[in-house]
Scaffold this active site. Structure first.
Site, PDB file in Angstrom:
ATOM      1  N   GLU A 118       0.933  -1.081   0.022  1.00  0.00           N
ATOM      2  CA  GLU A 118      -0.425   0.024  -0.097  1.00  0.00           C
ATOM      3  C   GLU A 118       1.238   0.842   0.068  1.00  0.00           C
ATOM      4  O   GLU A 118       1.514   1.806   1.053  1.00  0.00           O
ATOM      5  CB  GLU A 118      -0.796  -0.053   1.457  1.00  0.00           C
ATOM      6  CG  GLU A 118      -2.077  -1.012   1.697  1.00  0.00           C
ATOM      7  CD  GLU A 118      -2.630  -1.163   0.267  1.00  0.00           C
ATOM      8  OE1 GLU A 118      -3.176   0.154  -0.343  1.00  0.00           O
ATOM      9  OE2 GLU A 118      -3.652  -2.015   0.153  1.00  0.00           O
ATOM     10  N   CYS A 163      -2.345   9.069   3.069  1.00  0.00           N
ATOM     11  CA  CYS A 163      -2.221   8.404   1.135  1.00  0.00           C
ATOM     12  C   CYS A 163      -3.111   8.714  -0.020  1.00  0.00           C
ATOM     13  O   CYS A 163      -3.172   8.660  -1.224  1.00  0.00           O
ATOM     14  CB  CYS A 163      -1.767   6.582   1.356  1.00  0.00           C
ATOM     15  SG  CYS A 163      -3.402   6.037   2.539  1.00  0.00           S
TER      16      CYS A 163
HETATM   17  P1  NAP Z   1       8.184   5.414   4.604  1.00  0.00           P
HETATM   18  O1  NAP Z   1       9.025   6.204   4.988  1.00  0.00           O
HETATM   19  O2  NAP Z   1       8.176   4.782   3.633  1.00  0.00           O
HETATM   20  O3  NAP Z   1       8.349   4.615   5.802  1.00  0.00           O
HETATM   21  C1  NAP Z   1       6.984   3.366   5.924  1.00  0.00           C
HETATM   22  C2  NAP Z   1       7.826   2.304   7.133  1.00  0.00           C
HETATM   23  O4  NAP Z   1       9.073   2.200   7.099  1.00  0.00           O
HETATM   24  C3  NAP Z   1       8.125   3.167   8.950  1.00  0.00           C
HETATM   25  O5  NAP Z   1       7.864   1.589   9.630  1.00  0.00           O
HETATM   26  C4  NAP Z   1       9.509   2.980   8.524  1.00  0.00           C
HETATM   27  O6  NAP Z   1      10.371   2.965   9.450  1.00  0.00           O
HETATM   28  C5  NAP Z   1       9.795   1.838   7.201  1.00  0.00           C
HETATM   29  N1  NAP Z   1      10.798   2.186   6.556  1.00  0.00           N
HETATM   30  C6  NAP Z   1      11.737   2.884   6.097  1.00  0.00           C
HETATM   31  N2  NAP Z   1      12.518   2.598   5.755  1.00  0.00           N
HETATM   32  C7  NAP Z   1      12.647   1.641   5.081  1.00  0.00           C
HETATM   33  C8  NAP Z   1      13.316   0.289   4.752  1.00  0.00           C
HETATM   34  N3  NAP Z   1      14.697   0.643   4.012  1.00  0.00           N
HETATM   35  N4  NAP Z   1      13.358  -1.417   5.291  1.00  0.00           N
HETATM   36  C9  NAP Z   1      12.291  -1.072   5.402  1.00  0.00           C
HETATM   37  N5  NAP Z   1      11.447  -0.668   6.507  1.00  0.00           N
HETATM   38  C10 NAP Z   1      11.377   0.876   6.067  1.00  0.00           C
HETATM   39  O7  NAP Z   1       7.006   6.223   4.709  1.00  0.00           O
HETATM   40  P2  NAP Z   1       6.355   7.182   5.802  1.00  0.00           P
HETATM   41  O8  NAP Z   1       7.183   8.530   5.202  1.00  0.00           O
HETATM   42  O9  NAP Z   1       6.081   6.959   6.619  1.00  0.00           O
HETATM   43  O10 NAP Z   1       4.581   7.065   5.131  1.00  0.00           O
HETATM   44  C11 NAP Z   1       4.408   7.824   4.431  1.00  0.00           C
HETATM   45  C12 NAP Z   1       3.900   7.318   3.096  1.00  0.00           C
HETATM   46  O11 NAP Z   1       2.781   5.745   3.177  1.00  0.00           O
HETATM   47  C13 NAP Z   1       2.734   8.080   1.691  1.00  0.00           C
HETATM   48  O12 NAP Z   1       3.887   7.881   0.661  1.00  0.00           O
HETATM   49  C14 NAP Z   1       2.076   7.988   1.758  1.00  0.00           C
HETATM   50  O13 NAP Z   1       1.345   7.947   0.607  1.00  0.00           O
HETATM   51  C15 NAP Z   1       2.118   6.373   1.675  1.00  0.00           C
HETATM   52  N6  NAP Z   1       0.801   5.734   2.467  1.00  0.00           N
HETATM   53  C16 NAP Z   1       0.397   4.643   2.357  1.00  0.00           C
HETATM   54  C17 NAP Z   1      -1.114   4.240   2.527  1.00  0.00           C
HETATM   55  C18 NAP Z   1      -1.492   2.845   1.475  1.00  0.00           C
HETATM   56  O14 NAP Z   1      -2.870   2.648   2.238  1.00  0.00           O
HETATM   57  N7  NAP Z   1      -1.509   3.386   0.210  1.00  0.00           N
HETATM   58  C19 NAP Z   1      -1.224   4.313   4.111  1.00  0.00           C
HETATM   59  C20 NAP Z   1      -0.796   5.480   4.476  1.00  0.00           C
HETATM   60  C21 NAP Z   1       0.714   5.684   4.274  1.00  0.00           C
HETATM   61  P3  NAP Z   1      11.119   4.473  10.128  1.00  0.00           P
HETATM   62  O15 NAP Z   1       9.695   4.951  10.728  1.00  0.00           O
HETATM   63  O16 NAP Z   1      11.664   3.483  11.472  1.00  0.00           O
HETATM   64  O17 NAP Z   1      11.709   4.889   8.771  1.00  0.00           O
END
Ligand code: NAP
Length: 477
Positions: free
Chosen positions: A251, A285
């Site tokens: 997602e 999102c």
């Molecule tokens: P993110 O930077 O991708 O982080 C999401 C999760 O991934 C966090 O738990 C983060 O941990 C972890 N993560 C980061 N780098 C990683 C790696 N190298 N390996 C494994 N895990 C890793 O996203 P975000 O800034 O938290 O959230 C915003 C994004 O999520 C937006 O793009 C939004 O559109 C999307 N989103 C999508 C949905 C959907 O259902 N489609 C719903 C909500 C949000 P850390 O916190 O430790 O970095």
């Protein structure tokens, strides 16, 4: 500081397990430290996988009705304690009280929906057309599911994965976002209280997401990955799961168009825009990111949206009189101000429409008029309370601009009536379309995106299948 009974250690095999290193959780409205949670190492992550794998031996064979009743209890506990959950969400994420209560309620509903789905998984039976065999289609739980969730919906993104996984008979290792781990830990406590056996749900909080996740995904006991977060990290994780050909539910990011076609009710579109844009302060999102408005009403729409934005009160989320809370961190707020700066350099006027507190990760709402399709604000996921407005002439032009994007999570369509709305929705390249309304999410509906917004669906009837393996038996007849 918290005034809430929330455990701060790792949850591994039913035991709250302390770590030497700790991870600080901040209140983005004040910058104060709310709590120090466990900071898991790779070894802790692998221990969680071992616990989930051992627990699967029993949980996978536990009758569906027993699993359903545990999930139902989780729904009842969470529903009775919505305000506690909302308080944690608002404290660590910053969001406005109304949004936090809305999220906690929505999150609890996944436990109810999947408690109902647990005992409704149907297999298949048919005679082979050639007459030589019977075809039986069976579904069985995949095993250990690794789940990674983002900070913007700390409760709902966790329950949207945990509930279907447990309903399917899978066990889980959940890694919440580093900024918002407290809500997930509290949900772990809810599940314990509901009767989830030791090892079925494990929660690892860590400052080393990359290293810990990579090791977990290499572990052969892990059967599937369910990720919600950015497309950037999703692609990185897909490159890792490809090494093991691991099923991966993704997602990812969105850049939702909100299109007001000729003949639409402008006032209804404004009401919808306030929800689609401002729920969660724009950090969703599904947030409307780009507004395309028919040129006959573009001025009227822009002025009315400015008026509505100017009425918003910005301040600490916990104070229920505020409509917009803090962004999750200074860094997130700064990303939005940088996008606004680029827009100004491109020649667009962007002025704040409300007062903000002097300190904390706050940002004012903005309407940016007469924006050009393809400029910075329409090409990036803004994730904040900024509404760029582009006008268009023909219906085809509106549809083309809406679809001219690498993402395809959701589109918002305002049309003169539902029939016209549905015909336009069929032309939208997105997994979800909200027609003449500003909100689509529902636990009973399949949530997910096309294009670079993801793979698979969460919620609805499809959600449980992300955690089930299909098996076909050819029976001699
Ligand atoms: P993110 O930077 O991708 O982080 C999401 C999760 O991934 C966090 O738990 C983060 O941990 C972890 N993560 C980061 N780098 C990683 C790696 N190298 N390996 C494994 N895990 C890793 O996203 P975000 O800034 O938290 O959230 C915003 C994004 O999520 C937006 O793009 C939004 O559109 C999307 N989103 C999508 C949905 C959907 O259902 N489609 C719903 C909500 C949000 P850390 O916190 O430790 O970095």
């Amino acid at each position: 500081m918290l005034g809430i009974d929330v455990r701060t250690d790792l949850l591994i095999n039913g035991a709250w397990t302390p770590t030497t290193d700790r991870l600080s959780v901040l209140d983005p409205a004040t910058g104060e430290v709310l709590a120090q949670v466990g900071d898991a190492s790779i070894a802790d992550g692998i221990e969680a996988v071992a616990a989930a794998s051992a627990a699967f031996q029993t949980w996978g064979g536990t009758p569906a009705r027993v699993r359903a009743e545990i999930l139902r209890r989780a729904f009842e506990i969470m529903s009775a304690e919505v305000e506690t959950c909302a308080r944690l969400i608002s404290l660590e994420n910053g969001k406005a009280w109304r949004d936090a209560v809305g999220e906690a309620t929505y999150a609890a509903e996944f436990f109810r929906w999947f408690s109902e789905e647990a005992s409704r998984v149907e297999g298949g039976f048919r005679y082979a057309p050639g007459g030589d065999k019977t075809i039986i289609t069976d579904y069985r739980p995949m095993g250990v599911a690794y789940m990674i969730t983002p900070w913007n919906f700390p409760a709902a993104m966790a329950t949207r994965k945990l509930a279907p996984a447990l309903a399917a008979g899978c066990t889980a290792v959940l890694k919440p976002a580093a900024e918002t781990p407290l809500t997930a830990l509290w949900i772990g406590q809810v599940l314990e209280r509901a009767g989830v056996p030791a090892g079925v749900v494990n929660i690892v909080t860590t400052s080393a997401s990359g290293e810990v996740s990579e090791a977990i995904l290499r572990d052969p006991r892990v059967a599937t990955l369910s990720f919600t977060g950015s497309t950037f990290v999703g692609k990185l994780l897909l490159s890792q799961t490809a090494q093991r050909v691991l099923p991966s539910s993704m997602e990812l990011g969105g850049n939702a168009p909100f299109v007001v076609f000729e003949g639409a009710d402008v006032d209804a579109a404004i009401d919808g825009a306030m929800i689609a844009k401002m729920r969660n302060g724009g950090a969703a999102c599904t947030a409307a990111n780009r507004f395309y408005v028919h040129e006959s009403v573009a001025n009227e729409f822009s002025t009315k949206l400015e008026t509505a934005f100017a009425k918003l009160r910005v301040g600490r989320g916990l104070d229920a009189s505020h409509d917009l809370g803090a962004m999750v961190s200074e860094a997130e707020r700064n990303k939005i101000t940088a996008l606004l700066e680029s827009a100004r350099e491109e020649g667009f006027e962007a002025n704040p429409l409300a007062e903000i507190p002097a300190t904390g990760a706050f940002i004012a709402p903005y309407v940016v008029r007469d924006v050009r399709h393809g400029s910075t604000l329409t090409s990036n996921e803004i994730f904040g309370p900024v509404a760029p407005i582009v006008s268009f002439d023909t219906e085809d032009e509106g549809v083309r601009m809406a679809n001219d994007c690498e993402y395809g999570l959701i589109s918002y369509v305002y049309a003169k009536d539902a029939g016209k709305g549905i015909s336009l929705a069929r032309r939208m390249e997105s997994g979800m379309v909200a027609i003449n309304r500003g909100l689509a999410s529902d636990p009973a509906a399949p949530f997910g995106g096309m294009k670079e917004s993801g793979l698979g669906r969460e919620g609805g009837f499809a959600g449980i299948h992300e955690f089930l393996e299909t098996q076909y038996f050819a029976v001699d007849v």
